[in-house]
Design an enzyme around this catalytic site. Structure first.
Site, PDB file in Angstrom:
ATOM      1  N   ASN A 144       0.842  -1.298   0.157  1.00 18.33           N
ATOM      2  CA  ASN A 144       0.174  -0.091   0.091  1.00 18.33           C
ATOM      3  C   ASN A 144       0.534   1.179   0.314  1.00 18.33           C
ATOM      4  O   ASN A 144       0.869   2.196  -0.610  1.00 18.33           O
ATOM      5  CB  ASN A 144      -1.229   0.099   1.012  1.00 18.33           C
ATOM      6  CG  ASN A 144      -1.744  -0.529   1.340  1.00 18.33           C
ATOM      7  OD1 ASN A 144      -2.954  -0.226   0.205  1.00 18.33           O
ATOM      8  ND2 ASN A 144      -2.203  -2.339   1.774  1.00 18.33           N
ATOM      9  N   LEU A 164      -2.685   1.794  18.938  1.00 17.76           N
ATOM     10  CA  LEU A 164      -2.372   3.320  19.151  1.00 17.76           C
ATOM     11  C   LEU A 164      -2.536   3.672  20.346  1.00 17.76           C
ATOM     12  O   LEU A 164      -3.841   3.002  20.643  1.00 17.76           O
ATOM     13  CB  LEU A 164      -2.486   4.303  17.930  1.00 17.76           C
ATOM     14  CG  LEU A 164      -1.461   4.282  16.419  1.00 17.76           C
ATOM     15  CD1 LEU A 164      -2.509   5.297  15.510  1.00 17.76           C
ATOM     16  CD2 LEU A 164      -0.311   4.363  16.915  1.00 17.76           C
ATOM     17  N   HIS A 166      -7.924  -0.980   6.890  1.00 17.40           N
ATOM     18  CA  HIS A 166      -8.124  -2.166   7.816  1.00 17.40           C
ATOM     19  C   HIS A 166      -8.843  -3.059   6.362  1.00 17.40           C
ATOM     20  O   HIS A 166     -10.284  -2.889   5.602  1.00 17.40           O
ATOM     21  CB  HIS A 166      -8.854  -2.157   8.418  1.00 17.40           C
ATOM     22  CG  HIS A 166      -9.888  -3.437   9.094  1.00 17.40           C
ATOM     23  ND1 HIS A 166      -8.716  -4.037  10.213  1.00 17.40           N
ATOM     24  CD2 HIS A 166     -10.865  -4.151   9.274  1.00 17.40           C
ATOM     25  CE1 HIS A 166      -8.973  -4.760  10.662  1.00 17.40           C
ATOM     26  NE2 HIS A 166     -10.377  -5.003  10.437  1.00 17.40           N
TER      27      HIS A 166
HETATM   28  C1  GAR Z   1      -3.838  -4.380   4.562  1.00 17.46           C
HETATM   29  O1  GAR Z   1      -4.082  -5.808   3.598  1.00 17.46           O
HETATM   30  C2  GAR Z   1      -4.216  -4.065   4.962  1.00 17.46           C
HETATM   31  O2  GAR Z   1      -5.472  -2.828   5.099  1.00 17.46           O
HETATM   32  C3  GAR Z   1      -3.964  -4.519   6.390  1.00 17.46           C
HETATM   33  O3  GAR Z   1      -2.427  -5.400   6.455  1.00 17.46           O
HETATM   34  C4  GAR Z   1      -1.965  -5.324   4.793  1.00 17.46           C
HETATM   35  C5  GAR Z   1      -0.925  -5.050   4.882  1.00 17.46           C
HETATM   36  O4  GAR Z   1       0.297  -4.731   3.150  1.00 17.46           O
HETATM   37  N1  GAR Z   1      -3.602  -3.534   7.254  1.00 17.46           N
HETATM   38  C6  GAR Z   1      -4.559  -4.601   8.434  1.00 17.46           C
HETATM   39  O5  GAR Z   1      -4.296  -5.608   8.791  1.00 17.46           O
HETATM   40  C7  GAR Z   1      -4.299  -3.406  10.133  1.00 17.46           C
HETATM   41  N2  GAR Z   1      -5.178  -4.189  10.467  1.00 17.46           N
HETATM   42  P1  GAR Z   1       1.144  -4.257   2.887  1.00 17.46           P
HETATM   43  O6  GAR Z   1       1.941  -4.312   3.855  1.00 17.46           O
HETATM   44  O7  GAR Z   1       1.272  -4.759   1.249  1.00 17.46           O
HETATM   45  O8  GAR Z   1       0.200  -2.772   2.389  1.00 17.46           O
END
Ligand code: GAR
Length: 201
Positions: free
Chosen positions: A14, A93, A109
């Site tokens: 992301n 946090l 999320h």
């Molecule tokens: C993403 O799918 C995001 O939505 C999730 O972690 C992943 C990170 O992917 N976030 C959570 O679970 C937060 N609670 P990335 O490191 O490839 O961006």
């Protein structure tokens, strides 16, 4: 220039979508700092490739969550960001951080909140045989994954889906949604007082 800080804990796909969007002027702003709690986060490598300032603040070096958050606050204060994006940042946090940057922190999320806050959302979707799943981008407040919702994207779930296939399709919509939402913060279309709820499908 609209200043963005991105916090990551892992892969950073992301983050990379945000970097691309800034480079291509989809987001009229710049990523001024990437912070990771995990020294081995691949997201740090991605940021370095584009010469973005990186800072590792390892949560294991701190006795309390509050002390860890205070170290992040101090680092962020140095660059005074307009928006802080939690992009796969896997720490909860405390009010130390939330109050320091009230209404400036957003999180992505992987679930259709309020369904499945916390971890293992893809697993819950499969176990409960849900027919849809999705992504939520929301403001961060004191309630875990409980802040005001800014945007949601939905995908269908098939009986053939696995944890991996869901993860892949969720990532695909995240990489469209997150840059779009951040671009709206940068151009002023969205702010705390003016949240436009977007639904992606
Ligand atoms: C993403 O799918 C995001 O939505 C999730 O972690 C992943 C990170 O992917 N976030 C959570 O679970 C937060 N609670 P990335 O490191 O490839 O961006």
């Amino acid at each position: 220039m609209f200043k963005i800080a991105v916090l990551v804990s892992g892969n950073g796909s992301n983050l990379e979508a945000l970097i691309d969007a800034c480079k291509n002027d989809v987001i009229k702003g710049s990523i001024d700092i990437v912070i990771s709690n995990n020294p081995n986060a691949f997201g740090i490598e991605r940021a370095k490739k584009y010469s973005i300032k990186c800072k590792i603040i390892d949560n294991k070096r701190f006795q309390t969550r509050e002390e860890f958050d205070q170290a992040i606050v101090e680092e962020l204060n140095n660059c005074d960001p307009d928006l802080i994006v939690l992009a796969g940042f896997m720490r909860i946090l405390t009010p130390v951080m939330i109050h320091a940057f009230k209404n400036k922190i957003i999180n992505i999320h992987p679930s259709l909140l309020p369904k499945y806050p916390g971890l293992n959302t893809h697993k819950s979707v499969i176990e409960n045989q849900d027919s849809s799943h999705g992504v939520t981008i929301h403001f961060v407040n004191e309630v875990l994954d409980g802040g005001k919702i800014i945007a949601q994207g939905e995908i269908s779930v098939y009986s053939s889906d696995t944890l991996e296939s869901l993860k892949t399709r969720i990532h695909a919509i995240e990489h469209v949604m997150l840059p779009m939402v951040v671009s709206k913060f940068a151009d002023g279309t969205i702010n705390t007082k003016k949240v436009i709820y977007e639904k992606f499908k």
